[in-house]
Design an enzyme around this catalytic site. Structure first.
Site, PDB file in Angstrom:
ATOM      1  N   LYS A  73       0.868  -1.174   0.000  1.00  0.00           N
ATOM      2  CA  LYS A  73       0.000   0.000   0.000  1.00  0.00           C
ATOM      3  C   LYS A  73       0.908   1.227   0.000  1.00  0.00           C
ATOM      4  CE  LYS A  73      -3.816   2.014   2.733  1.00  0.00           C
ATOM      5  NZ  LYS A  73      -4.617   1.878   3.980  1.00  0.00           N
ATOM      6  N   SER A 148      -9.604   2.095   3.219  1.00  0.00           N
ATOM      7  CA  SER A 148      -8.697   2.825   2.360  1.00  0.00           C
ATOM      8  C   SER A 148      -7.702   1.964   1.580  1.00  0.00           C
ATOM      9  CB  SER A 148      -7.904   3.818   3.212  1.00  0.00           C
ATOM     10  OG  SER A 148      -7.052   3.126   4.107  1.00  0.00           O
ATOM     11  N   SER A 172      -9.895  -0.345   7.328  1.00  0.00           N
ATOM     12  CA  SER A 172      -9.294  -0.129   6.012  1.00  0.00           C
ATOM     13  C   SER A 172      -8.640  -1.350   5.376  1.00  0.00           C
ATOM     14  CB  SER A 172      -8.259   1.002   6.077  1.00  0.00           C
ATOM     15  OG  SER A 172      -8.910   2.248   6.029  1.00  0.00           O
TER      16      SER A 172
END
Lengths: 480, 477
Positions: A73, A148, A172
């Site tokens: 990420k 997210s 997330s």
């Protein structure tokens, strides 16, 4: 191609293929599926080089993950590789150091193929707040992948990488895992080092793996977890071999059914899917126990005081002085701050900075921040009480399946409520995962399993046993 | 109307740790800009603070030395504000739960001893520096100082004059150096002071509105800034005006204080517990360890010097002004085999004057304690006169060798032999019949003339006590 980490490791160990071959293949797939917008940056040369290094490492012995391609990420700092955190503020930021997670996974032999898209500064539940545009859900390109960690989840669901890292502050990892039909684990707070992870809300942020199965997550977590002297909140306790602890049967397992999670506000079809999944557990010898988390009803407002409060302070460093975005023109220092932060942050980040600043202000601190801290304690106490009666909690990861792009953009509160089942877990610091439990209307449904503090091994085993008996986690979106 | 001054002081003492309070970067002063700052100090994304245990030990040391409570549980908090030399946009400090609370310090002024309360002492990090000169119109940021550990020591408003404020500061300054937690260098900013000053009609018990004076970086400026501010406030109140609560900057060149910002303009710092740092917990064993390692404190040492060496408390105070000076003195007494008062005179006299002249610290004295003791022994046993000894000291300072070598080389050995001195005295008397007559006629002041002539004739080497005695005998008819 739907290779799992477990399968790749076997193939590499058996010499059936090389990491370089797998990486070449995946880089082509990533290009072919660029419309998903799952990646913010790619470093193909480094990926190929990393694969070759890993192939050598494996020939010299190497571990189970040696040569396994993964994506990080874009919230994890990667030395020499752009780390944007999904924001214009850091659109050109190249860190001079690796996050501990990045370092550890490289040491384990993982090969990073790229950095995945995400909500700006991890603030969002749909991946639509990214400065680099929304990620599309591989199951339906008109739907969001969740957020997210939307890029990581979409990349694993589309089989662009067999595993990826994510971070979970209020859901997330788990919510995008649910929306994309994969398995994602948020470890206990303190289990994985936060060093080099761009902070959103420090007391809640935790890094974890996303992959096709619990077994794959177990391999990744073993590489990620552990004490780090550079993170004062990381725990100095031994890390079990998570993969080795899989396989125990579930006879007598007490699964807590949180009555508030099986109530109004959740799509009835989702609850039906979950009930069916629970029947599978009963078939394996588990017993269902009714439990209650009464204070979790206040978790979302509590979270939306604490997380923005911490964020308002954590994001103060993006001031245009030392690195990152700076407005092109300004009159004086104050003007530079104002323009830099007005232009560098998107609307959701600004909203949360303002909420957080307000909550910490003189005269409001006790009414908001201190009260939220007390609520946080009550929420954690509820979990402690529930775990006196059961070993693991099960319920929906999200009240809905993946919603349409743009559906909740104009209503922040309805977006926030999407995390109603995941947020209490972060507030309590517990480990939890989401795994595919079935489908509604062609979209994956995620089941959340919540464990006792530091009980990731047990949690992963409970998920693994389900995945041995079902194939929801192995389903692949059409066109992938 | 009679006015009473009320002063409270906030001292920022830079702790002498090798690395910063929350990062591993070194803390040395004076390095090239930004060479002593790492990614943590520069607040790059994702970096985290890790507490330096040495800073905690030093704070606990001070806490125990001032008889304060050293809390087993204290909390780091973020103080949020924007400034270019504050990289994170917040300073890590302690707010609601400081490590040290409720201590005291005894000060001595012309009017005697007084106890000053210390409200609290807390750990925090320093900010960087903004550089405005030689930057071609830009502002430069030097982060070398960012993250340097500070102990902020806050007194009660117990001081009633600038003199008491200075005495408190000096006492604290001596203490932190004794404890080896701060080098006390005020020029380099290692020991900084802000003063909260207010005045009120004598007899009034409520506090007046205070002004906070910043930027006072020497004992003299503290005194002058406070005196200026007291005059300003009294003049303001006497003419019917009101003191505004504000922060004022002391300008040492113009010797005045100027308004910097008012209370209304003050930041809302939005303090909250730093989620990156766990609650600081101290164990009983840790505190016991700190206590066991505690050196003799200045006040105890001063009282011991008075009793053990028979010195006045004033002299004892001078000799214990720093741990190094006290150590020098005790080494010299030991080496001299006694003579504590004589050693005290030399250390506080000749040696101190010489150090002062050359701007040297006791540790860089060019005459060691052992060497000074050698000289003191020769004064004590009458080998050299006190006057000669000063010349010997100068020669020792200049590196010409030890006392005995210099005395021998320069032939400075005092003549104490009666017959030799008698011989010289007889010659002097014979050569000055007129003065002899005057003396014998009752002009007693002529005696000093004969002493002078005798010393001159002996080239200063005659033992002055013997010269006096022999002259008296031979001049008397």
């Amino acid at each position: 191609m739907t290779l799992t980490i477990t399968k790749i490791a076997e193939d590499l160990a058996a010499g059936r293929c090389s990491s370089r071959e797998i990486v070449d293949d995946l880089l082509a797939r990533i290009k072919a599926h660029s419309a998903l917008n799952a990646f913010i940056s790619m470093d193909e040369d480094a990926a190929r080089q990393g694969a070759e290094d890993a192939d050598r490492m494996r020939r010299a012995g190497g571990g189970v993950l040696a040569g396994v391609p993964i994506a990080h990420k874009d919230i994890f700092c990667t030395s020499g590789v752009k780390t944007t955190c999904g924001s214009r503020m850091l659109a050109d930021f190249v860190p001079p150091y690796d996050a501990t997670v990045v370092e550890k996974m490289r040491a384990a032999g993982c090969v990073m193929v790229g950095k995945t898209n995400m909500d700006e500064f991890a603030m969002g539940s749909s991946n639509e707040t990214s400065f680099f545009g929304p990620v599309r859900n591989p199951w339906d390109p008109d739907r969001v992948p969740g957020g997210s960690s939307g890029g990581s989840a979409a990349a694993v669901a589309a089989r662009l990488v067999p595993g990826a890292t994510g971070t979970d502050t209020g859901g997330s990892i788990r919510q995008p895992a649910a929306f994309c039909g994969i398995t994602g684990l948020k470890p206990s707070y303190g289990r994985v080092s936060r060093y080099g992870l761009v902070a959103f809300a420090s007391s809640l942020d935790q890094a974890g793996p996303l992959a096709q199965s619990a077994a794959d997550c177990a391999h990744l977590l073993s590489a990620m977890a552990g004490f780090d002297a550079r993170d004062a909140t990381s725990l100095d306790v031994p890390v079990p071999d998570y993969a080795a602890s899989l396989g125990k049967d579930l006879k007598g397992l007490r699964i807590g059914i949180v009555k508030e999670h099986f109530a109004q506000g959740v799509e009835p079809a989702i609850l039906e899917v979950l009930r069916e999944a629970l029947r599978e557990y009963e078939r394996q010898g588990a017993v269902l126990v009714d439990v209650s988390l009464p204070n979790s009803a206040h978790a979302v407002p509590c979270y939306y005081v604490l997380a923005p409060a911490e964020a308002s302070s954590n994001l103060a460093r993006y001031d245009g002085v030392r690195y990152g975005f700076r407005a092109a023109e300004y009159k004086d220092l104050e003007d530079m701050y104002k323009k830099t932060r007005s232009e560098g942050f998107g609307p959701e980040v600004k909203r949360r900075i303002m909420i957080g600043t307000y909550a910490l202000s003189a005269g409001y601190y006790d009414a908001y921040y201190v009260k939220a801290l007390k609520l946080r304690r009550l929420i954690a106490d509820d979990f402690a009480r529930a775990f006196e009666r059961c070993d693991v909690l099960a319920g929906p990861a999200s009240p809905s399946t993946a919603f349409a792009l743009g559906a909740k953009n104009t209503d922040p509160v309805s977006m926030y409520l999407n995390d109603i089942f995941t947020i209490p877990v972060n507030l309590a610091g517990l480990p939890a995962l989401s795994m595919p439990a079935g489908f509604v209307g062609g979209l994956p449904v995620g089941m959340q399993l919540i464990g006792r503090y530091l009980d990731e091994a047990h949690l992963l085993n409970v998920a693994h046993r389900f995945q041995e008996a079902t194939d929801w986690h192995a389903r692949v979106p059409a066109g992938i | 109307m009679e006015w009473e001054t009320v002063i409270g002081l906030e001292v920022h003492a830079q702790l002498k740790t090798r690395s910063k309070i929350f990062s591993g970067a070194p803390t040395a002063y004076g390095a090239a800009a930004n060479t002593q700052a790492n990614v943590v100090d520069a607040a790059l994304p994702g970096v985290l603070p890790v507490l330096n245990g040495e800073a905690v030990r030093m704070a606990a040391r001070l806490g125990l030395a001032i008889g304060a409570t050293v809390h087993k549980r204290s909390v780091f908090a973020r103080k949020n504000y924007f400034y270019p030399d504050l990289p994170k946009g917040y300073q890590i400090s302690q707010y609601e739960h400081p490590i040290v609370e409720r201590g005291q310090l005894t000060i001595t002024t012309a009017s005697g001893e007084k106890i000053i309360g210390i409200t609290r002492a807390h750990l925090e990090e320093d900010a960087g520096k903004s550089l405005h000169e030689d930057m071609g119109g830009f502002t430069g940021i030097d982060l070398n100082r960012a993250g340097t550990p500070l102990l902020e020591i806050v007194s009660e408003p117990d001081m009633r004059s600038a003199a008491e404020a200075v005495a408190y500061l000096k006492t604290l300054h001596t203490l932190v150096r004794y404890l080896e937690i701060c080098d006390g260098n005020m020029q380099e900013g290692s020991f900084r002071c802000d003063a909260n000053v207010s005045v009120r009609p004598l007899g009034e018990t409520r506090l007046g509105t205070r002004a906070e004076l910043k930027n006072i970086n020497s004992f003299r400026f503290v005194e002058r800034a406070i005196e200026y501010e007291v005059r300003r406030q009294i003049a303001l109140l006497s003419s019917g005006g009101q003191v505004r609560q504000e922060t004022r900057l002391y300008d040492s060149v113009r010797d005045e204080t100027r308004s910097m910002r008012s209370k209304e303009e003050a930041n809302d710092y939005r303090y909250f517990p730093d989620p990156d740092l766990p609650t600081l917990l101290l164990t009983e064993a840790f505190l016991a360890e700190v206590k066991d390692a505690m050196p003799e404190l200045p006040d105890a040492k001063r009282r011991r010097f008075g009793a053990q060496y028979g010195l006045s408390l004033y002299d004892a105070g001078v000799l214990t002004a720093s741990r190094e000076l006290a150590q020098y003195y005790e080494e010299a007494v030991m080496a001299a085999g006694g003579e504590p008062k004589l050693v005290a005179n030399w250390v506080a006299g000749e040696l101190a004057a010489r150090l002062n002249e050359e701007g040297l610290d006791i540790v860089s004295a060019k005459v060691t304690a052992q060497a000074l003791a050698g000289l003191v022994r020769r004064v004590a046993d009458g080998t050299v006169s006190g006057k000669m000894a000063k010349d010997v000291f100068e020669a020792m300072w200049a590196g010409e060798g030890d006392a005995d070598a210099i005395i021998a080389a320069r032939g400075l050995r005092q003549i104490s032999d009666d017959s030799a001195i008698e011989e010289v005295v007889k010659q002097v008397i014979a050569a000055n019949p007129k003065q002899l007559a005057q003396y014998q006629a009752g002009e007693e002041k002529v005696f000093t003339f004969f002493v002078g002539q005798t010393m001159k004739a002996s080239r200063g080497k005659a033992n002055p006590a013997k010269v006096n005695e022999i002259l008296k005998r031979l001049l008397t008819p």
